[in-house]
Scaffold this motif. Structure first.
Motif, mmCIF file in Angstrom:
data_model
loop_
_atom_site.group_PDB
_atom_site.id
_atom_site.type_symbol
_atom_site.label_atom_id
_atom_site.label_comp_id
_atom_site.label_asym_id
_atom_site.label_seq_id
_atom_site.Cartn_x
_atom_site.Cartn_y
_atom_site.Cartn_z
ATOM 1 N N ASP A 52 0.788 -1.303 0.143
ATOM 2 C CA ASP A 52 0.074 -0.081 -0.250
ATOM 3 C C ASP A 52 0.801 1.669 0.144
ATOM 4 O O ASP A 52 1.628 1.591 0.870
ATOM 5 C CB ASP A 52 -1.231 0.247 1.553
ATOM 6 C CG ASP A 52 -1.621 -0.929 1.857
ATOM 7 O OD1 ASP A 52 -0.958 -2.223 0.900
ATOM 8 O OD2 ASP A 52 -2.499 -1.300 2.513
ATOM 9 N N GLN A 68 4.432 0.061 1.748
ATOM 10 C CA GLN A 68 4.403 -0.620 2.747
ATOM 11 C C GLN A 68 5.783 -0.935 2.641
ATOM 12 O O GLN A 68 5.725 -1.305 0.965
ATOM 13 C CB GLN A 68 3.356 -1.360 2.767
ATOM 14 C CG GLN A 68 1.534 -1.056 3.842
ATOM 15 C CD GLN A 68 2.060 -1.345 5.272
ATOM 16 O OE1 GLN A 68 1.830 -1.921 6.336
ATOM 17 N NE2 GLN A 68 2.434 -0.307 6.011
ATOM 18 N N ARG A 183 -7.174 -1.346 11.925
ATOM 19 C CA ARG A 183 -6.417 -1.068 11.306
ATOM 20 C C ARG A 183 -6.525 0.359 10.140
ATOM 21 O O ARG A 183 -7.266 0.882 9.573
ATOM 22 C CB ARG A 183 -5.948 -1.795 10.714
ATOM 23 C CG ARG A 183 -6.093 -2.287 9.766
ATOM 24 C CD ARG A 183 -5.201 -4.072 9.008
ATOM 25 N NE ARG A 183 -5.369 -4.403 8.042
ATOM 26 C CZ ARG A 183 -6.184 -5.484 8.601
ATOM 27 N NH1 ARG A 183 -6.449 -6.249 9.508
ATOM 28 N NH2 ARG A 183 -6.590 -6.043 7.206
ATOM 29 N N ASP A 184 -4.914 0.830 9.913
ATOM 30 C CA ASP A 184 -5.045 1.528 8.562
ATOM 31 C C ASP A 184 -5.357 3.135 8.699
ATOM 32 O O ASP A 184 -6.716 3.714 7.861
ATOM 33 C CB ASP A 184 -5.851 0.909 6.903
ATOM 34 C CG ASP A 184 -5.072 -0.128 6.677
ATOM 35 O OD1 ASP A 184 -3.808 -0.605 7.490
ATOM 36 O OD2 ASP A 184 -6.175 -1.214 6.615
HETATM 37 C C1 FRU Z 1 -3.745 -3.543 2.871
HETATM 38 C C2 FRU Z 1 -3.288 -4.266 4.064
HETATM 39 C C3 FRU Z 1 -3.677 -3.066 5.132
HETATM 40 C C4 FRU Z 1 -2.298 -3.230 6.441
HETATM 41 C C5 FRU Z 1 -1.568 -3.411 5.232
HETATM 42 C C6 FRU Z 1 -0.223 -4.155 5.643
HETATM 43 O O1 FRU Z 1 -3.033 -4.180 1.287
HETATM 44 O O2 FRU Z 1 -3.610 -5.393 4.437
HETATM 45 O O3 FRU Z 1 -4.857 -3.622 5.822
HETATM 46 O O4 FRU Z 1 -2.239 -2.190 7.000
HETATM 47 O O5 FRU Z 1 -1.971 -3.756 3.908
HETATM 48 O O6 FRU Z 1 0.739 -4.085 4.985
#
Ligand code: FRU
Length: 533
Positions: A52, A68, A183-184
């Motif tokens: 991401d 990420q 999350r996020d």
């Molecule tokens: C989305 C996700 C997010 C998480 C991240 C982990 O692709 O699954 O929800 O924060 O990737 O890498």
């Protein structure tokens, strides 16, 4: 995501990453950007695994893009925030890793803001601190069978984003309800309330929280259990106001990624249009009809635009809502046939909101800065295309990187099936086009090269409904060595797909099956790569 290999990740975390510094992974990790399938005008990491986009903001002439990142492998692992910088949204400079895992966990997705009023008190010398808000994912807690292993933390920078310090009071939003998917966080400044609002995903809904100082947060409300598609986990929300084009009206948009459950399979991004009063998100009545009973409205119908969010702090005199997504899909992201790195981002896009015959819809268009990549402009004359029209020569010798704007006239019979075909001497072929009989755009990568690495990659042709009406079909296309992005009808229907030809495609044709089509005219622009050699 969730078929991820936590054990090797855990070992790596315990063995070393707690003490990692940016010197361990210099940003210039030798990449030549000339490997097979390497995107030439899309952002991709120099090496290793990326998913991401995270924490995008604009500050003092620089667009920041975090992502990420797992710097030790080409598959997902203990997450860091990689970092890149651009002054034009097109050319990128790699910076050292911004955030490393620590004793609270891996650094999952999140956002970042400029704290202009220094509400956090984290600023120095009268300069606003930059504050990143992210999810900590604690692999130890997860392995121990706990459910509260995800929670939100913050970090700040006082040097234009070059270095980041984790806040000593983390986590700032603990997971007291023990929700496994928690999350996020996306944080925005709410003008009306003069407060920070955080939206994050909690399994099958989103939660809104508020804060005066980015450090102490209170829960406001929840949204989404009853709306939209729930075939997978909700992830990576975004929340922002958008003026309705041509009207004196502003609506709030909630972007919401979901995996799996997208219209063509796997990961995708749905959205909701409504109002947000600083506490609750309420759907627009007309939009509610579109997202009831497990129906969704999608930002992009291709399979390769996921977890996308928008830039924070774009100056008001610019005023654009700028978006970028991860150009892959959890269905196969970890096995695509690239050797030294995995994944790229989509092109950056400008999102606008329009009232259409179907109600409010987001339109996506490539940012105008991409026009700087055009090295020539070729006109395609109006003509009837009866079978194929080879435009390779018109594009010049290296036809691989290009932007095309093509306009077609639909006939009354409604049987036309036409579009753009890329091919190579091996007989591999990719097609992206429109089928009048079904009223759908489509992308066909079933014969476009390597497909056997995953059963889920190329089983079927991907389709997207035509939202616009009228007899002129307009295709705006960007073709890189391993991707196609279609912005049809000024961005009403968008489709992003990746592909892996065994040799670069070098033949470009307009094709028309079932009796031909009238090409009203077009423009073709060969593009230059963004990476220095
Ligand atoms: C989305 C996700 C997010 C998480 C991240 C982990 O692709 O699954 O929800 O924060 O990737 O890498």
């Amino acid at each position: 995501m969730y078929l991820k290999c936590i054990l090797p990740g855990l070992a790596s975390l315990l063995l070393g990453c707690l003490s990692c510094s940016s010197a361990d992974h210099p940003p210039s990790e030798t990449a030549h950007y000339q490997e097979p399938h390497r995107p030439q005008f899309h952002f991709s990491p120099a090496a290793h695994w990326m998913n991401d986009p995270n924490g995008m903001f604009y500050y003092e002439g620089e667009y920041h893009l975090f992502y990420q990142y797992y710097p030790d492998s080409t598959v997902w692992g203990p997450m860091h925030w990689g970092h890149a910088l651009s002054t034009d949204l097109v050319h990128w400079e790699h910076l050292p890793i911004a955030l490393y895992p620590d004793s609270l966990g891996y650094i999952f997705s999140g956002s970042a803001v400029v704290d202009w009023k220094n509400t956090s008190g984290l600023g120095v010398d009268g300069r606003p601190p930059l504050v990143a808000i992210f999810t900590y994912h604690d692999p130890v807690g997860e392995k121990a069978g706990r459910n509260d292993f995800q929670y939100q933390g913050i970090a700040y920078s006082n040097d234009k984003g070059r270095s980041w310090t984790k806040y000593s009071g983390n986590p700032v939003v603990p997971n007291t309800e023990a929700i496994r998917d928690f999350r996020d966080p996306k944080v925005i400044w709410h003008e009306g309330m003069q407060r920070w609002i955080m939206v994050f995903a909690a399994y099958d809904h989103v939660k809104f929280w508020a804060s005066d100082d980015l450090k102490s947060w209170e829960h406001l409300s929840d949204f989404g259990k009853e709306w939209g598609v729930h075939a997978g986990v909700w992830e990576c929300p975004d929340l922002f106001p958008l003026r309705v084009e041509g009207a004196d009206e502003t609506k709030w948009v909630l972007l919401l990624s979901i995996n799996p459950g997208s219209p063509n399979g796997g990961s995708g991004t749905q959205y909701f249009v409504g109002d947000f009063d600083g506490k609750d998100f309420r759907l627009e009545d007309s939009f509610a009809r579109d997202v009831q009973d497990e129906k969704g409205v999608w930002l992009d119908y291709g399979r390769d635009n996921y977890a996308g969010v928008t830039w924070s702090d774009i100056p008001p005199e610019d005023g654009r809502r700028l978006f970028i997504g991860w150009m892959s899909n959890w269905d196969y992201a970890q096995v695509v046939p690239t050797a030294t790195w995995r994944s790229a981002m989509t092109l950056p896009r400008t999102l606008t909101l329009r009232q259409t015959e179907n109600g409010y819809r987001i339109f996506s268009q490539p940012v105008h800065e991409l026009q700087g990549l055009r090295v020539a402009e070729r006109e395609l004359n109006a003509q009837d295309v009866l079978d194929t029209l080879n435009i390779t020569a018109a594009l010049g010798s290296s036809a691989v990187l290009m932007e095309l704007i093509l306009e077609f006239e639909l006939t009354e019979e409604g049987s036309a099936d036409f579009g753009l075909e890329l091919s190579n001497a091996l007989g591999e072929r990719y097609r992206i086009g429109y089928q009048a009989a079904t009223g759908q755009y489509y992308s066909d990568r079933t014969q476009a090269g390597a497909v056997s690495f995953s059963e889920k990659f190329a089983g079927q042709v991907h389709t997207a409904p035509r939202i616009a009406v009228g007899s002129t079909v307009k295709l705006h296309l960007f073709l890189d060595v391993a991707s196609a992005e279609l912005f049809a009808d000024d961005g009403a229907t968008v489709l992003t797909d990746i592909f892996f030809p065994s040799e670069n495609f070098d033949q470009v044709k307009v094709y028309a099956d079932h009796g031909g089509v009238k090409l009203l005219g077009g423009k073709a622009f060969p593009l230059e790569p963004i990476w220095e050699r």
